[in-house]
Design a protein around this motif. Structure first.
Motif, PDB file in Angstrom:
ATOM      1  N   ARG A 136     -69.222  -8.716  -6.010  1.00  0.00           N
ATOM      2  CA  ARG A 136     -70.052  -7.902  -5.130  1.00  0.00           C
ATOM      3  C   ARG A 136     -70.426  -8.614  -3.834  1.00  0.00           C
ATOM      4  NH1 ARG A 136     -74.277  -5.591  -9.748  1.00  0.00           N
ATOM      5  NH2 ARG A 136     -72.703  -4.439 -10.979  1.00  0.00           N
ATOM      6  N   THR A 137     -70.152  -9.896  -3.743  1.00  0.00           N
ATOM      7  CA  THR A 137     -70.434 -10.595  -2.488  1.00  0.00           C
ATOM      8  C   THR A 137     -69.731  -9.867  -1.353  1.00  0.00           C
ATOM      9  OG1 THR A 137     -70.737 -12.731  -3.570  1.00  0.00           O
ATOM     10  CG2 THR A 137     -70.184 -12.768  -1.239  1.00  0.00           C
ATOM     11  N   ARG A 138     -70.476  -9.591  -0.297  1.00  0.00           N
ATOM     12  CA  ARG A 138     -69.986  -8.731   0.788  1.00  0.00           C
ATOM     13  C   ARG A 138     -69.721  -9.559   2.038  1.00  0.00           C
ATOM     14  NH1 ARG A 138     -67.888  -5.292   3.672  1.00  0.00           N
ATOM     15  NH2 ARG A 138     -68.738  -3.244   4.235  1.00  0.00           N
ATOM     16  N   ALA A 139     -68.622  -9.262   2.706  1.00  0.00           N
ATOM     17  CA  ALA A 139     -68.312  -9.860   4.006  1.00  0.00           C
ATOM     18  C   ALA A 139     -68.197  -8.720   5.006  1.00  0.00           C
ATOM     19  CB  ALA A 139     -67.026 -10.660   3.939  1.00  0.00           C
ATOM     20  N   PHE A 167     -64.708 -15.979  -2.080  1.00  0.00           N
ATOM     21  CA  PHE A 167     -64.061 -14.676  -2.165  1.00  0.00           C
ATOM     22  C   PHE A 167     -65.132 -13.594  -2.058  1.00  0.00           C
ATOM     23  CE2 PHE A 167     -61.102 -17.620  -3.871  1.00  0.00           C
ATOM     24  CZ  PHE A 167     -59.841 -17.104  -3.609  1.00  0.00           C
ATOM     25  N   ALA A 168     -64.914 -12.643  -1.142  1.00  0.00           N
ATOM     26  CA  ALA A 168     -65.898 -11.594  -0.893  1.00  0.00           C
ATOM     27  C   ALA A 168     -65.176 -10.285  -0.617  1.00  0.00           C
ATOM     28  CB  ALA A 168     -66.780 -11.974   0.296  1.00  0.00           C
ATOM     29  N   LYS A 169     -65.931  -9.187  -0.698  1.00  0.00           N
ATOM     30  CA  LYS A 169     -65.379  -7.864  -0.434  1.00  0.00           C
ATOM     31  C   LYS A 169     -65.552  -7.527   1.057  1.00  0.00           C
ATOM     32  CE  LYS A 169     -64.005  -6.227  -4.518  1.00  0.00           C
ATOM     33  NZ  LYS A 169     -64.829  -5.275  -5.262  1.00  0.00           N
ATOM     34  N   THR A 170     -64.452  -7.353   1.744  1.00  0.00           N
ATOM     35  CA  THR A 170     -64.498  -6.873   3.122  1.00  0.00           C
ATOM     36  C   THR A 170     -64.479  -5.346   3.164  1.00  0.00           C
ATOM     37  OG1 THR A 170     -62.119  -7.361   3.162  1.00  0.00           O
ATOM     38  CG2 THR A 170     -63.572  -8.892   4.308  1.00  0.00           C
ATOM     39  N   ASP A 171     -63.983  -4.732   2.087  1.00  0.00           N
ATOM     40  CA  ASP A 171     -64.000  -3.271   1.975  1.00  0.00           C
ATOM     41  C   ASP A 171     -64.193  -2.906   0.502  1.00  0.00           C
ATOM     42  OD1 ASP A 171     -63.636  -0.535   1.972  1.00  0.00           O
ATOM     43  OD2 ASP A 171     -61.925  -0.573   3.347  1.00  0.00           O
ATOM     44  N   PRO A 172     -65.439  -2.741   0.067  1.00  0.00           N
ATOM     45  CA  PRO A 172     -65.717  -2.470  -1.347  1.00  0.00           C
ATOM     46  C   PRO A 172     -65.040  -1.206  -1.865  1.00  0.00           C
ATOM     47  CG  PRO A 172     -67.725  -3.069  -0.179  1.00  0.00           C
ATOM     48  CD  PRO A 172     -66.669  -2.868   0.858  1.00  0.00           C
ATOM     49  N   ASP A 173     -64.781  -0.243  -0.989  1.00  0.00           N
ATOM     50  CA  ASP A 173     -64.180   1.020  -1.426  1.00  0.00           C
ATOM     51  C   ASP A 173     -62.741   0.848  -1.906  1.00  0.00           C
ATOM     52  OD1 ASP A 173     -66.503   2.367  -0.798  1.00  0.00           O
ATOM     53  OD2 ASP A 173     -65.829   2.887   1.229  1.00  0.00           O
ATOM     54  N   GLY A 178     -59.678  -4.811  -1.556  1.00  0.00           N
ATOM     55  CA  GLY A 178     -60.635  -5.050  -0.469  1.00  0.00           C
ATOM     56  C   GLY A 178     -61.249  -6.429  -0.498  1.00  0.00           C
ATOM     57  N   MET A 179     -60.632  -7.365  -1.233  1.00  0.00           N
ATOM     58  CA  MET A 179     -61.156  -8.720  -1.379  1.00  0.00           C
ATOM     59  C   MET A 179     -60.473  -9.666  -0.390  1.00  0.00           C
ATOM     60  SD  MET A 179     -61.104 -11.138  -4.801  1.00  0.00           S
ATOM     61  CE  MET A 179     -61.624  -9.754  -5.812  1.00  0.00           C
ATOM     62  N   THR A 180     -61.274 -10.559   0.213  1.00  0.00           N
ATOM     63  CA  THR A 180     -60.764 -11.507   1.201  1.00  0.00           C
ATOM     64  C   THR A 180     -61.377 -12.874   0.940  1.00  0.00           C
ATOM     65  OG1 THR A 180     -60.637  -9.682   2.808  1.00  0.00           O
ATOM     66  CG2 THR A 180     -60.486 -11.921   3.693  1.00  0.00           C
ATOM     67  N   ALA A 181     -60.642 -13.927   1.279  1.00  0.00           N
ATOM     68  CA  ALA A 181     -61.111 -15.306   1.075  1.00  0.00           C
ATOM     69  C   ALA A 181     -61.473 -15.952   2.405  1.00  0.00           C
ATOM     70  CB  ALA A 181     -60.035 -16.128   0.371  1.00  0.00           C
ATOM     71  N   PHE A 182     -62.489 -16.832   2.337  1.00  0.00           N
ATOM     72  CA  PHE A 182     -62.986 -17.518   3.531  1.00  0.00           C
ATOM     73  C   PHE A 182     -63.279 -18.983   3.212  1.00  0.00           C
ATOM     74  CE2 PHE A 182     -64.297 -13.107   3.615  1.00  0.00           C
ATOM     75  CZ  PHE A 182     -63.987 -12.692   4.901  1.00  0.00           C
ATOM     76  N   GLU A 226     -57.103  -9.765   5.862  1.00  0.00           N
ATOM     77  CA  GLU A 226     -58.100  -9.012   5.104  1.00  0.00           C
ATOM     78  C   GLU A 226     -57.414  -8.282   3.947  1.00  0.00           C
ATOM     79  OE1 GLU A 226     -60.755  -6.292   6.877  1.00  0.00           O
ATOM     80  OE2 GLU A 226     -61.576  -7.725   8.333  1.00  0.00           O
ATOM     81  N   GLY A 227     -58.057  -8.309   2.793  1.00  0.00           N
ATOM     82  CA  GLY A 227     -57.531  -7.612   1.630  1.00  0.00           C
ATOM     83  C   GLY A 227     -56.551  -8.417   0.791  1.00  0.00           C
ATOM     84  N   SER A 228     -56.274  -9.652   1.206  1.00  0.00           N
ATOM     85  CA  SER A 228     -55.298 -10.472   0.466  1.00  0.00           C
ATOM     86  C   SER A 228     -55.953 -11.399  -0.553  1.00  0.00           C
ATOM     87  CB  SER A 228     -54.478 -11.311   1.448  1.00  0.00           C
ATOM     88  OG  SER A 228     -55.307 -12.258   2.127  1.00  0.00           O
ATOM     89  N   GLY A 229     -57.261 -11.308  -0.699  1.00  0.00           N
ATOM     90  CA  GLY A 229     -57.986 -12.267  -1.527  1.00  0.00           C
ATOM     91  C   GLY A 229     -57.641 -12.223  -2.999  1.00  0.00           C
TER      92      GLY A 229
END
Length: 377
Positions: A136-139, A167-173, A178-182, A226-229
């Protein structure tokens, strides 16, 4: 099919075993009691080239393969699973950068790891352990980057880390898509690391919660697109699970060491414990499971080094080594009898250290799911 290590691999293994015997094992009990990682061991391991071995030579690493990492990991965890885990788990944080990082990210952050910095892989959340896609961590996208909000738990080396791979959600929908790494530096405003969590075992390996309160992360620290997490995390696990299987192999070997030594000298009913078939058979079974776990770990690593897919092999190795380690630790306590329940002997620590192997890095149940999914019908 060759089952022999080459000369370089034998030398690496011998160095790691010597270091484990001389520097890790003597510190194991005290580190467990204090629930503290001895940083001097990290410094010594870096100086000897026993950590960060898979980093390319161009970045200050040794450019070694997964099999060499497994050999080293097994030896270090034979001395102490807690200390060994803290030493080796840096590989988990470096893998996403090796896989998806650009040249600037690799030079900066892998270069820091090569110099001795510790980093953490931050994926697990209170409501998302086995369910990786449920984080649920949001970006949220803002000018020039992202704002991270949320929290992680059970993050290895979090209290020592200079930066995190988050790892966070850039697009929860979009769910897992919708997961991306930073890459997130530990001194980022709004990032807070909690106190070390109190644990049953592996107490020398610090774990903690990490909280993100509108933490700004520039575009330059996003790993991949984005979305490759989620795909990145799965690739990391294929590469890290042979190492985690080696955690279990090292613990089983230590169980074998301790149980065999005790059974060879402790007498009961006029003969040593080894003279009783019930005990001898337990140790025979332990040796079989040790070799089976070791071969599975080596195979998973070898396939990775040779450019072959290893998803099912990595899961089989992790599953079997974890379950075998818990079994071996339980049998070791039983062989020690009442003394196995005493903190004066290492059996109880081995028992406590073993359990989490069946939980982290994908539970034994998750590994069975992966294996079943990969089966050809």
């Amino acid at each position: 099919m060759q089952f022999q290590l080459n000369e370089e691999q034998r030398q690496i293994q011998a160095l790691a075993e010597q270091f484990s015997r001389n520097e890790i094992q003597p510190r194991a009990a005290a580190a467990d009691r204090a629930a503290a990682f001895p940083m001097e061991v990290q410094e010594q391991a870096v100086a000897l080239g026993l950590v960060n071995t898979t980093l390319p030579e161009s970045l200050g690493g040794q450019g070694l393969g997964s099999l060499e990492l497994v050999l080293i990991t097994e030896a270090l965890c034979r001395g102490c699973l807690g200390i060994g885990t803290a030493l080796c788990i840096n590989a988990l944080a470096s893998e996403p950068i090796l896989i998806a990082g650009n040249d600037a990210q690799k030079e900066e952050y892998l270069g820091r790891i090569a110099q001795g910095a510790l980093a953490s892989f931050a994926l697990t959340e209170p409501a998302a352990g086995s369910d990786v896609a449920g984080i649920r961590t949001r970006a949220e996208r803002v000018a020039g980057g992202y704002r991270l909000s949320g929290g992680k738990i059970w993050i290895s080396n979090a209290t020592l880390a200079e930066f995190f791979v988050v790892f966070a959600k850039t697009d929860p929908d979009l769910g897992y898509k919708g997961m991306t790494a930073f890459i997130v530096p530990a001194d980022s405003p709004g990032l807070t690391v909690g106190e070390p969590l109190s644990k049953l075992g592996q107490k020398a390996a610090p774990t903690a919660e990490v909280f993100f309160d509108q933490v700004f992360v520039p575009d330059s620290l996003r790993l991949g697109e984005e979305g490759s997490g989620f795909t990145l995390a799965m690739k990391v696990f294929d590469r890290s699970r042979p190492m985690v299987a080696a955690f279990g192999v090292g613990l089983i070997q230590r169980c074998m060491d301790e149980a065999l030594a005790y059974a060879s000298q402790r007498e009961s009913m006029g003969k040593t414990l080894m003279g009783h078939q019930a005990i001898a058979h337990r140790l025979a079974d332990m040796r079989v499971r040790l070799e089976a776990a070791r071969l599975l770990a080596y195979q998973a690593a070898w396939r990775l080094d040779n450019g072959q897919t290893n998803t099912i092999e990595a899961s089989m190795a992790k599953l079997y080594a974890a379950d075998a380690a818990m079994w071996a630790a339980t049998e070791t306590v039983q062989i020690f009898g009442g003394m196995g329940y005493s903190t004066e002997y290492p059996a109880e620590k081995l028992f406590r250290d073993a359990k989490v192997l069946q939980i982290y890095e994908g539970t034994s149940e998750i590994q069975r799911n992966i294996i079943a999914r990969e089966l050809s019908i």
